[in-house]
Write an enzyme that holds these catalytic residues in place. Structure first.
Site, PDB file in Angstrom:
ATOM      1  N   CYS A 133       0.814  -1.226   0.000  1.00 51.48           N
ATOM      2  CA  CYS A 133       0.000   0.000   0.000  1.00 51.48           C
ATOM      3  C   CYS A 133       0.845   1.273   0.000  1.00 51.48           C
ATOM      4  CB  CYS A 133      -0.925   0.015   1.209  1.00 51.48           C
ATOM      5  SG  CYS A 133      -2.028  -1.396   1.267  1.00 51.48           S
ATOM      6  N   HIS A 171      -8.825   3.375  -2.639  1.00 52.05           N
ATOM      7  CA  HIS A 171      -7.468   2.910  -2.319  1.00 52.05           C
ATOM      8  C   HIS A 171      -6.961   1.930  -3.386  1.00 52.05           C
ATOM      9  CE1 HIS A 171      -3.994   1.704  -0.169  1.00 52.05           C
ATOM     10  NE2 HIS A 171      -4.518   0.838   0.663  1.00 52.05           N
TER      11      HIS A 171
HETATM   12  N1  COA Z   1     -17.246   1.537   2.226  1.00 55.22           N
HETATM   13  C1  COA Z   1     -18.498   1.890   1.847  1.00 55.22           C
HETATM   14  N2  COA Z   1     -19.202   1.190   0.911  1.00 55.22           N
HETATM   15  C2  COA Z   1     -18.565   0.140   0.332  1.00 55.22           C
HETATM   16  C3  COA Z   1     -17.273  -0.253   0.673  1.00 55.22           C
HETATM   17  C4  COA Z   1     -16.609   0.511   1.659  1.00 55.22           C
HETATM   18  N3  COA Z   1     -15.364   0.188   2.045  1.00 55.22           N
HETATM   19  N4  COA Z   1     -16.917  -1.336  -0.060  1.00 55.22           N
HETATM   20  C5  COA Z   1     -17.969  -1.598  -0.862  1.00 55.22           C
HETATM   21  N5  COA Z   1     -18.954  -0.712  -0.614  1.00 55.22           N
HETATM   22  C6  COA Z   1     -20.289  -0.655  -1.230  1.00 55.22           C
HETATM   23  C7  COA Z   1     -20.224  -0.842  -2.716  1.00 55.22           C
HETATM   24  O1  COA Z   1     -20.123   0.401  -3.375  1.00 55.22           O
HETATM   25  C8  COA Z   1     -21.546  -1.516  -2.999  1.00 55.22           C
HETATM   26  O2  COA Z   1     -22.566  -0.536  -3.042  1.00 55.22           O
HETATM   27  P1  COA Z   1     -23.785  -0.668  -4.081  1.00 55.22           P
HETATM   28  O3  COA Z   1     -24.463  -1.971  -3.749  1.00 55.22           O
HETATM   29  O4  COA Z   1     -24.617   0.543  -3.800  1.00 55.22           O
HETATM   30  O5  COA Z   1     -23.137  -0.695  -5.432  1.00 55.22           O
HETATM   31  C9  COA Z   1     -21.795  -2.358  -1.770  1.00 55.22           C
HETATM   32  O6  COA Z   1     -21.002  -1.790  -0.720  1.00 55.22           O
HETATM   33  C10 COA Z   1     -21.390  -3.807  -1.958  1.00 55.22           C
HETATM   34  O7  COA Z   1     -20.108  -3.816  -2.573  1.00 55.22           O
HETATM   35  P2  COA Z   1     -19.203  -5.097  -2.545  1.00 55.22           P
HETATM   36  O8  COA Z   1     -18.001  -4.826  -3.380  1.00 55.22           O
HETATM   37  O9  COA Z   1     -20.034  -6.297  -2.874  1.00 55.22           O
HETATM   38  O10 COA Z   1     -18.783  -5.140  -1.023  1.00 55.22           O
HETATM   39  P3  COA Z   1     -18.087  -6.319  -0.299  1.00 55.22           P
HETATM   40  O11 COA Z   1     -18.892  -6.618   0.919  1.00 55.22           O
HETATM   41  O12 COA Z   1     -17.759  -7.444  -1.227  1.00 55.22           O
HETATM   42  O13 COA Z   1     -16.687  -5.668   0.127  1.00 55.22           O
HETATM   43  C11 COA Z   1     -15.176  -4.874   1.735  1.00 55.22           C
HETATM   44  C12 COA Z   1     -16.584  -4.787   1.206  1.00 55.22           C
HETATM   45  C13 COA Z   1     -15.044  -3.943   2.926  1.00 55.22           C
HETATM   46  C14 COA Z   1     -14.899  -6.300   2.208  1.00 55.22           C
HETATM   47  C15 COA Z   1     -14.174  -4.467   0.596  1.00 55.22           C
HETATM   48  O14 COA Z   1     -14.425  -3.128   0.258  1.00 55.22           O
HETATM   49  C16 COA Z   1     -12.745  -4.626   1.016  1.00 55.22           C
HETATM   50  O15 COA Z   1     -12.184  -5.701   0.837  1.00 55.22           O
HETATM   51  N6  COA Z   1     -12.117  -3.577   1.582  1.00 55.22           N
HETATM   52  C17 COA Z   1     -10.778  -3.637   2.171  1.00 55.22           C
HETATM   53  C18 COA Z   1      -9.699  -3.443   1.164  1.00 55.22           C
HETATM   54  C19 COA Z   1      -8.377  -3.564   1.836  1.00 55.22           C
HETATM   55  O16 COA Z   1      -8.142  -4.373   2.705  1.00 55.22           O
HETATM   56  N7  COA Z   1      -7.416  -2.744   1.426  1.00 55.22           N
HETATM   57  C20 COA Z   1      -6.103  -2.745   1.984  1.00 55.22           C
HETATM   58  C21 COA Z   1      -6.092  -2.016   3.259  1.00 55.22           C
HETATM   59  S1  COA Z   1      -4.593  -2.228   4.162  1.00 55.22           S
END
Ligand code: COA
Length: 401
Positions: free
Chosen positions: A99, A350
């Site tokens: 990252c 990100h």
């Molecule tokens: N915050 C707000 N909304 C989010 C979001 C977040 N972080 N991630 C996804 N959404 C929204 C999407 O826009 C989508 O909205 P919509 O239905 O209106 O289109 C909905 O939530 C579902 O999206 P989806 O991609 O299916 O979500 P998910 O449950 O599969 O994934 C997380 C959510 C948090 C697991 C994913 O965003 C993730 O893996 N984040 C972490 C990434 C990470 O670890 N980065 C490195 C950091 S060190």
């Protein structure tokens, strides 16, 4: 001989100046290929110069990309960027520090410029993640210590969730305070058309608190999303900067440090980040600044607790007071020290390799007075903080105009 030595000395003592910086729209970018995304960021950076920069002027190239082999079946992306930009640099590298790849690339480019190896350097950071969330998530699981920790099921969320639980226990940080970070960053993203969640607009504290559970105590709005996006920055020797811009931004300080460990289990503390403090000390000393001189900052809010710990370990507030700092609105757009005016990783998005240079782009825009509806008034000094792993590696830059 003496003359050449003198010229070399002058080059090495010259400062390093940012003359161009730009980001693409972040989010689901199914409309572009990986190389088109790269091109889009380079054009944005060139558009933020005075337009006099020629391909022949660029003699260095650094590309920050974390996992293109897994995500887009393309390796050797440093060479790809030279093709996309149409340049023939004499120093080219791809930098991979998960990252923090973008900021690590900036530190390398800064060193190459200071050493006289390259005068004018293009940096590009990018990642394309949303087309295959399963592979992107697997890629993120490879960042911690796979042999000793990830194999037992620890992920980015669960690692930072441990830090959140400990911080709540040690310092009384609350659920509301963590969600307030998300509310603030979505507020800023609503004022940043390039942000992934720009169209979502502002969110309420209730919405953030009541969103679905991801890894206790984190819910959806405590997490940064998966994102496609790219960023690019152009640096040059300070004495050459006037050829390319009348809005030069100086790199006043640069600092980097790691834990002597890739995993969470060997860290001295998971709520006080000693590597961050070492990197910050180097950057503040080089810039001859203290935390109270910083007027705007972009910090690595991969999870809401991270931003709270960063307030403390960057020296913006005493240890344990990070929760209070957000609760009292100090880091809001109209607070004493606006933080993550872009929307941060939480709401701007990100795209791993792009993040560090996107943070630098936001501070460049703030210092140039180009930040639109999220402009902070009268800012001259800004800071970027970018981390990787379980906060085991940190890079900090201090910029000034
Ligand atoms: N915050 C707000 N909304 C989010 C979001 C977040 N972080 N991630 C996804 N959404 C929204 C999407 O826009 C989508 O909205 P919509 O239905 O209106 O289109 C909905 O939530 C579902 O999206 P989806 O991609 O299916 O979500 P998910 O449950 O599969 O994934 C997380 C959510 C948090 C697991 C994913 O965003 C993730 O893996 N984040 C972490 C990434 C990470 O670890 N980065 C490195 C950091 S060190």
């Amino acid at each position: 001989m003496f003359f050449f030595k003198l010229i070399n000395l002058l080059i090495m003592s010259s400062g390093v100046t940012i003359v161009g910086a730009g980001v693409t729209k972040f989010g689901k970018r199914t409309d572009v290929s990986y190389r088109d995304l790269m091109a889009e960021a380079i054009v944005e950076a060139i558009n933020s110069t005075n337009g006099e920069i020629e391909p022949k002027d660029i003699d260095g190239l650094y590309v920050a990309a974390s996992q293109p082999e897994l995500l887009v079946d393309q390796a050797h992306v440093g060479n790809l960027a030279a093709q996309v930009a149409g340049i023939t640099p004499n120093i080219v590298s791809r930098v991979e520090m998960a990252c923090a790849s973008g900021s690590a690339a900036m530190r390398n480019a800064w060193a190459a410029n200071k050493s006289g190896l390259a005068d004018t350097i293009l940096l590009v950071g990018l990642e394309k993640m949303t087309h295959n969330a399963r592979v992107a998530s697997r890629g993120l699981c490879l960042v911690p210590d796979v042999e000793n920790e990830a194999i037992h099921g620890i992920t980015a969320y669960s690692g930072f969730a441990l830090a959140a639980k400990m911080h709540m226990k040690e310092y009384g940080t609350t659920r509301e305070q963590m969600s307030s970070v998300a509310v603030k960053n979505h507020y800023n993203a609503a004022r940043n058309p390039k942000a992934q969640f720009h169209e979502m607009g502002e969110i309420t504290l209730e919405k953030a608190i009541n969103s679905k559970m991801v890894s206790e105590p984190f819910n959806l709005f405590d997490c940064s999303p998966l994102t496609d996006g790219a960023s690019a920055v152009i640096i040059t020797r300070s004495d050459l900067a006037k050829n390319y811009t009348d809005q030069p931004i100086q790199i006043l300080g640069s600092g980097q440090s790691t834990e002597p460990s890739i995993g969470v289990s060997n860290m001295k503390s998971i709520t006080e980040w000693h590597a961050l403090k070492r990197a910050a000390k180097s950057a503040y000393e080089m810039a001859n600044k203290t935390p109270s001189d910083i007027q705007v900052a972009e910090t690595h809010d991969c999870f809401t607790i991270a931003e709270i710990i960063e307030y403390e370990d960057l020296g913006f507030t005493p240890k344990g007071q990070g929760g209070k700092f957000i609760e009292e609105g100090e880091s809001h757009l109209d607070g004493s020290l606006p933080i993550n005016t872009s929307g941060g990783l939480k709401a701007k998005g990100h795209p791993i390799g792009a993040t560090g240079l996107a943070q630098i782009t936001e501070i460049v825009n703030q210092l140039r007075g180009n930040a639109g509806k999220r402009q902070v008034a009268d800012v001259n000094v800004g800071l970027t903080h970018n981390l990787s792993g379980f906060a085991t590696h940190h890079v900090i830059h201090i910029l000034g105009n």
